[in-house]
Design an enzyme around this catalytic site. Structure first.
Site, PDB file in Angstrom:
ATOM      1  N   GLY A 260       0.790  -1.232   0.000  1.00  0.00           N
ATOM      2  CA  GLY A 260       0.000   0.000   0.000  1.00  0.00           C
ATOM      3  C   GLY A 260       0.820   1.278   0.000  1.00  0.00           C
ATOM      4  O   GLY A 260       0.264   2.367   0.162  1.00  0.00           O
ATOM      5  N   GLU A 302       4.658  -6.133   1.598  1.00  0.00           N
ATOM      6  CA  GLU A 302       4.224  -6.526   0.248  1.00  0.00           C
ATOM      7  C   GLU A 302       4.010  -5.333  -0.675  1.00  0.00           C
ATOM      8  O   GLU A 302       2.898  -5.101  -1.138  1.00  0.00           O
ATOM      9  CB  GLU A 302       2.889  -7.266   0.339  1.00  0.00           C
ATOM     10  CG  GLU A 302       2.934  -8.581   1.057  1.00  0.00           C
ATOM     11  CD  GLU A 302       1.545  -9.205   1.229  1.00  0.00           C
ATOM     12  OE1 GLU A 302       1.474 -10.425   1.325  1.00  0.00           O
ATOM     13  OE2 GLU A 302       0.537  -8.460   1.274  1.00  0.00           O
ATOM     14  N   GLY A 304       3.726  -3.213  -3.995  1.00  0.00           N
ATOM     15  CA  GLY A 304       3.516  -3.476  -5.417  1.00  0.00           C
ATOM     16  C   GLY A 304       3.846  -2.206  -6.187  1.00  0.00           C
ATOM     17  O   GLY A 304       4.900  -2.080  -6.814  1.00  0.00           O
ATOM     18  N   ARG A 305       2.953  -1.224  -6.044  1.00  0.00           N
ATOM     19  CA  ARG A 305       3.088   0.049  -6.752  1.00  0.00           C
ATOM     20  C   ARG A 305       4.471   0.693  -6.569  1.00  0.00           C
ATOM     21  O   ARG A 305       5.049   1.215  -7.528  1.00  0.00           O
ATOM     22  CB  ARG A 305       2.023   0.998  -6.191  1.00  0.00           C
ATOM     23  CG  ARG A 305       1.921   2.333  -6.880  1.00  0.00           C
ATOM     24  CD  ARG A 305       1.035   3.292  -6.071  1.00  0.00           C
ATOM     25  NE  ARG A 305      -0.078   2.663  -5.441  1.00  0.00           N
ATOM     26  CZ  ARG A 305      -1.322   2.639  -5.931  1.00  0.00           C
ATOM     27  NH1 ARG A 305      -1.588   3.260  -7.051  1.00  0.00           N
ATOM     28  NH2 ARG A 305      -2.287   2.027  -5.279  1.00  0.00           N
ATOM     29  N   ARG A 341      -7.284   4.146 -14.283  1.00  0.00           N
ATOM     30  CA  ARG A 341      -7.147   4.723 -12.936  1.00  0.00           C
ATOM     31  C   ARG A 341      -7.800   6.105 -12.779  1.00  0.00           C
ATOM     32  O   ARG A 341      -8.447   6.356 -11.762  1.00  0.00           O
ATOM     33  CB  ARG A 341      -5.681   4.755 -12.498  1.00  0.00           C
ATOM     34  CG  ARG A 341      -5.045   3.349 -12.504  1.00  0.00           C
ATOM     35  CD  ARG A 341      -3.692   3.313 -11.808  1.00  0.00           C
ATOM     36  NE  ARG A 341      -3.831   3.520 -10.386  1.00  0.00           N
ATOM     37  CZ  ARG A 341      -3.522   4.628  -9.768  1.00  0.00           C
ATOM     38  NH1 ARG A 341      -3.022   5.652 -10.441  1.00  0.00           N
ATOM     39  NH2 ARG A 341      -3.697   4.741  -8.480  1.00  0.00           N
ATOM     40  N   TYR A 345     -10.452   6.125  -9.913  1.00  0.00           N
ATOM     41  CA  TYR A 345     -10.067   6.732  -8.631  1.00  0.00           C
ATOM     42  C   TYR A 345      -9.875   8.242  -8.709  1.00  0.00           C
ATOM     43  O   TYR A 345      -9.414   8.847  -7.738  1.00  0.00           O
ATOM     44  CB  TYR A 345      -8.750   6.120  -8.115  1.00  0.00           C
ATOM     45  CG  TYR A 345      -8.634   4.620  -8.273  1.00  0.00           C
ATOM     46  CD1 TYR A 345      -9.499   3.758  -7.598  1.00  0.00           C
ATOM     47  CD2 TYR A 345      -7.665   4.067  -9.100  1.00  0.00           C
ATOM     48  CE1 TYR A 345      -9.381   2.387  -7.756  1.00  0.00           C
ATOM     49  CE2 TYR A 345      -7.544   2.700  -9.248  1.00  0.00           C
ATOM     50  CZ  TYR A 345      -8.411   1.860  -8.579  1.00  0.00           C
ATOM     51  OH  TYR A 345      -8.292   0.511  -8.746  1.00  0.00           O
ATOM     52  N   CYS A 372     -15.109   5.073 -26.228  1.00  0.00           N
ATOM     53  CA  CYS A 372     -16.435   5.604 -26.488  1.00  0.00           C
ATOM     54  C   CYS A 372     -17.185   5.987 -25.231  1.00  0.00           C
ATOM     55  O   CYS A 372     -18.284   5.456 -24.979  1.00  0.00           O
ATOM     56  CB  CYS A 372     -17.222   4.589 -27.294  1.00  0.00           C
ATOM     57  SG  CYS A 372     -16.445   4.328 -28.876  1.00  0.00           S
ATOM     58  N   GLU A 373     -16.577   6.820 -24.414  1.00  0.00           N
ATOM     59  CA  GLU A 373     -17.351   7.416 -23.329  1.00  0.00           C
ATOM     60  C   GLU A 373     -16.679   8.689 -22.833  1.00  0.00           C
ATOM     61  O   GLU A 373     -15.454   8.827 -22.889  1.00  0.00           O
ATOM     62  CB  GLU A 373     -17.621   6.439 -22.191  1.00  0.00           C
ATOM     63  CG  GLU A 373     -16.463   5.730 -21.607  1.00  0.00           C
ATOM     64  CD  GLU A 373     -16.962   4.743 -20.564  1.00  0.00           C
ATOM     65  OE1 GLU A 373     -17.295   5.188 -19.467  1.00  0.00           O
ATOM     66  OE2 GLU A 373     -17.034   3.543 -20.880  1.00  0.00           O
ATOM     67  N   TYR A 402      -0.595  -0.939 -12.001  1.00  0.00           N
ATOM     68  CA  TYR A 402      -2.062  -0.918 -12.100  1.00  0.00           C
ATOM     69  C   TYR A 402      -2.566  -0.201 -13.354  1.00  0.00           C
ATOM     70  O   TYR A 402      -3.650   0.364 -13.366  1.00  0.00           O
ATOM     71  CB  TYR A 402      -2.688  -0.302 -10.844  1.00  0.00           C
ATOM     72  CG  TYR A 402      -2.316  -1.048  -9.583  1.00  0.00           C
ATOM     73  CD1 TYR A 402      -2.763  -2.346  -9.356  1.00  0.00           C
ATOM     74  CD2 TYR A 402      -1.493  -0.458  -8.620  1.00  0.00           C
ATOM     75  CE1 TYR A 402      -2.399  -3.038  -8.207  1.00  0.00           C
ATOM     76  CE2 TYR A 402      -1.129  -1.142  -7.467  1.00  0.00           C
ATOM     77  CZ  TYR A 402      -1.587  -2.435  -7.269  1.00  0.00           C
ATOM     78  OH  TYR A 402      -1.225  -3.113  -6.143  1.00  0.00           O
TER      79      TYR A 402
HETATM   80  N1  LLP Z   1      -0.870  -6.920  -0.500  1.00  0.00           N
HETATM   81  C1  LLP Z   1      -2.174  -7.129  -0.697  1.00  0.00           C
HETATM   82  C2  LLP Z   1      -2.846  -8.195   0.055  1.00  0.00           C
HETATM   83  C3  LLP Z   1      -2.900  -6.329  -1.596  1.00  0.00           C
HETATM   84  O1  LLP Z   1      -4.194  -6.535  -1.757  1.00  0.00           O
HETATM   85  C4  LLP Z   1      -2.232  -5.315  -2.309  1.00  0.00           C
HETATM   86  C5  LLP Z   1      -2.950  -4.465  -3.251  1.00  0.00           C
HETATM   87  C6  LLP Z   1      -0.850  -5.148  -2.099  1.00  0.00           C
HETATM   88  C7  LLP Z   1      -0.200  -5.963  -1.182  1.00  0.00           C
HETATM   89  C8  LLP Z   1      -0.036  -4.136  -2.826  1.00  0.00           C
HETATM   90  O2  LLP Z   1      -0.486  -2.824  -2.688  1.00  0.00           O
HETATM   91  P1  LLP Z   1       0.384  -1.639  -3.293  1.00  0.00           P
HETATM   92  O3  LLP Z   1       1.707  -1.650  -2.567  1.00  0.00           O
HETATM   93  O4  LLP Z   1       0.607  -1.907  -4.751  1.00  0.00           O
HETATM   94  O5  LLP Z   1      -0.406  -0.417  -3.076  1.00  0.00           O
HETATM   95  N2  LLP Z   1      -5.841  -0.769  -8.436  1.00  0.00           N
HETATM   96  C9  LLP Z   1      -5.520   0.141  -7.357  1.00  0.00           C
HETATM   97  C10 LLP Z   1      -4.712  -0.523  -6.279  1.00  0.00           C
HETATM   98  C11 LLP Z   1      -5.352  -1.760  -5.711  1.00  0.00           C
HETATM   99  C12 LLP Z   1      -4.467  -2.458  -4.721  1.00  0.00           C
HETATM  100  C13 LLP Z   1      -4.976  -3.829  -4.415  1.00  0.00           C
HETATM  101  N3  LLP Z   1      -4.198  -4.548  -3.470  1.00  0.00           N
HETATM  102  C14 LLP Z   1      -4.808   1.358  -7.929  1.00  0.00           C
HETATM  103  O6  LLP Z   1      -4.629   1.427  -9.125  1.00  0.00           O
HETATM  104  O7  LLP Z   1      -4.468   2.283  -7.184  1.00  0.00           O
END
Ligand code: LLP
Length: 445
Positions: A260, A302, A304-305, A341, A345, A372-373, A402
């Site tokens: 997150g 964990e 990701g982003r 996105r 969001y 088309c929107e 994402y």
């Molecule tokens: N761990 C779990 C269990 C998760 O569900 C997620 C993200 C992460 C780690 C990694 O989160 P990050 O570090 O990437 O924020 N589509 C949305 C984000 C959805 C995140 C879902 N879960 C966006 O584009 O902002």
């Protein structure tokens, strides 16, 4: 004969590249290079829309996390973006992998990722997800609902045991948008401490000899830019670990606090600093455990982003420019099918004209996609050179997470390719989706 040239507006040489990959450089002709690769040349070679991923930036970010969390497991959340090269980079850099479907799991293991370093998530794992996890020997499965406990236990062969964690809702609100806040009880993920469903699930898991409860997990939300909610979550999690010790005599050896971690999408925006997060989380964990007389569990994070987002750049070509009702719409050859996105969001991006020197002062325009929107807006009210015109290239930084993992087949435009850039060379990782790819699935008449 004297020729007058239009006064040169600020060239991209002065462009603010603070949210671009660290390797990004503005050239005097208006081009931008990333890892020594010209974006204009890459657009010509691979076509547009195009996604570039700076391999060095991803690896540097993985290393920065490992340095910040030397005693923890750093697990890349594959949902941010997954392809086999990224799996390889994560493995090389010593990370684990968080997957949330048999598809992500299969891709990771087909690229040779060690299953023992994989964590499986999901609020509603399918029978295929659970079966694949058991068959491939995934390291940890994070249980997210009561029915899943019996379902997983039934898949584990007799005489075998699988390591599981419980996804806990600690009751902490955090995250960049309501749709990505997962730390409180009013959403679908996890089991609440407040209403006792987490404690109940723990007791049920402990009654299953084929499941070995190794720890607790929480993921409070996404695009979080402050360390405070993480510290608060750790406090609650240590509280629950204390209850588990008191009620069941079990000292849980692991704690996974999810991801997150927020990034900057536009210059001046805040990002979460992993080093600061690590220090504060470790201090809270050590204090809390000392106070409760618990051994300090091994920590997992964990992100990701934060690992791939800032490493990605999207490159579009302008198809048309339209003035209407006092607004200027600059339409590009991609849009909500490769980046949903802004529509989902309300996220704001900072596109940059690249590939030529602008000859007009900046004007406020809205960059839209080709779908088309009316909601297919990539960047509302942004400053671009007033002479932006069809054929120009626009680059959008912070595009690595994402976008393509959430890309759709809307309007059958085909998903863009992904190109890795490194040391002045570009290589195709994922090719463009063709009409042939799309029509191959359409098997009925
Ligand atoms: N761990 C779990 C269990 C998760 O569900 C997620 C993200 C992460 C780690 C990694 O989160 P990050 O570090 O990437 O924020 N589509 C949305 C984000 C959805 C995140 C879902 N879960 C966006 O584009 O902002």
């Amino acid at each position: 004969m004297s020729v007058t040239f239009p006064a040169a507006a600020p060239a991209p040489a002065s462009a603010d590249l603070s949210v671009w990959p660290a390797s990004a450089r503005a050239a005097s002709d208006g081009d931008v290079t990333v890892a020594g690769v010209s974006l204009a040349a890459a657009a010509d070679r691979f076509g547009t829309p195009l996604y570039l991923l700076d391999e060095g930036e991803v690896r540097d970010r993985c290393r920065a996390y490992r340095a910040a969390f030397p005693d923890a497991d750093v697990v890349y959340a594959a949902k941010a973006f997954l392809c086999r090269a990224v799996v390889r980079w994560a493995e090389d850099e010593g990370l684990g992998l968080d997957v949330c479907s048999a598809g992500e799991l299969g891709l990771a293991t087909s690229a040779g990722f060690p299953p023992g370093r994989i964590v499986l998530h999901g609020n509603a794992k399918s029978p295929e997800d659970l079966y694949a996890a058991v068959r491939l020997g995934v390291g940890r499965i994070v249980l997210d609902s009561a029915p899943e406990i019996a379902r997983l236990a039934a898949l584990v062969p007799e005489g075998d045991r699988r390591q599981v964690m419980v996804r806990v809702v600690p009751g902490i609100a955090a995250g960049g948008h309501a749709k990505i806040r997962t730390g409180t009880g009013d959403q679908k993920f996890g089991l609440s401490v407040t209403d006792g469903s987490a404690q109940h699930a723990i007791a049920r898991i402990l009654a299953r000899p084929r499941l070995e409860l190794v720890g607790l997990h929480c993921h409070i939300g996404s695009q979080i830019t402050s360390v405070k909610p993480y510290v608060a979550a750790v406090r609650r999690m240590v509280g629950l670990m204390t209850q588990v010790r008191d009620h069941h005599g079990l000292e849980l050896p692991q704690l996974n606090i999810g991801g997150g971690h927020g990034i900057a999408y536009r210059p001046g925006e805040a990002a979460l600093d992993p080093a600061a997060l690590a220090v504060r989380v470790r201090a809270e964990l050590e204090d809390g455990c000392a106070h409760a007389k618990l051994p300090v569990p091994r920590l997992t994070v964990e992100p990701g982003r934060a690992l791939v987002g800032p490493a990605g750049v999207a490159v579009y070509r302008v198809l048309t420019v339209k003035e209407t009702s006092g607004r200027t719409f600059v339409a590009v050859d991609g849009g909500m099918s490769d980046n949903p996105r802004p529509a989902l969001y309300g996220v704001r991006y900072a596109p940059l004209l690249i590939g030529r020197r602008p000859t007009a002062a900046p004007a406020v325009v809205t960059v839209v996609g080709r779908h088309c929107e009316a909601g297919d807006v990539l960047a509302e009210d942004v400053a671009l050179p007033g002479d932006v015109r069809p054929g120009d290239l626009l680059a959008v930084p912070a595009a690595g997470a994402y976008h393509l993992s959430m890309a759709s087949g809307y309007n059958l435009v085909g998903r863009p390719p992904v190109v890795a850039v490194r040391d002045g060379s570009a290589r195709l990782l994922v090719r463009r989706e063709s009409l042939d790819d799309m029509s191959r699935r359409d098997v009925g008449l």
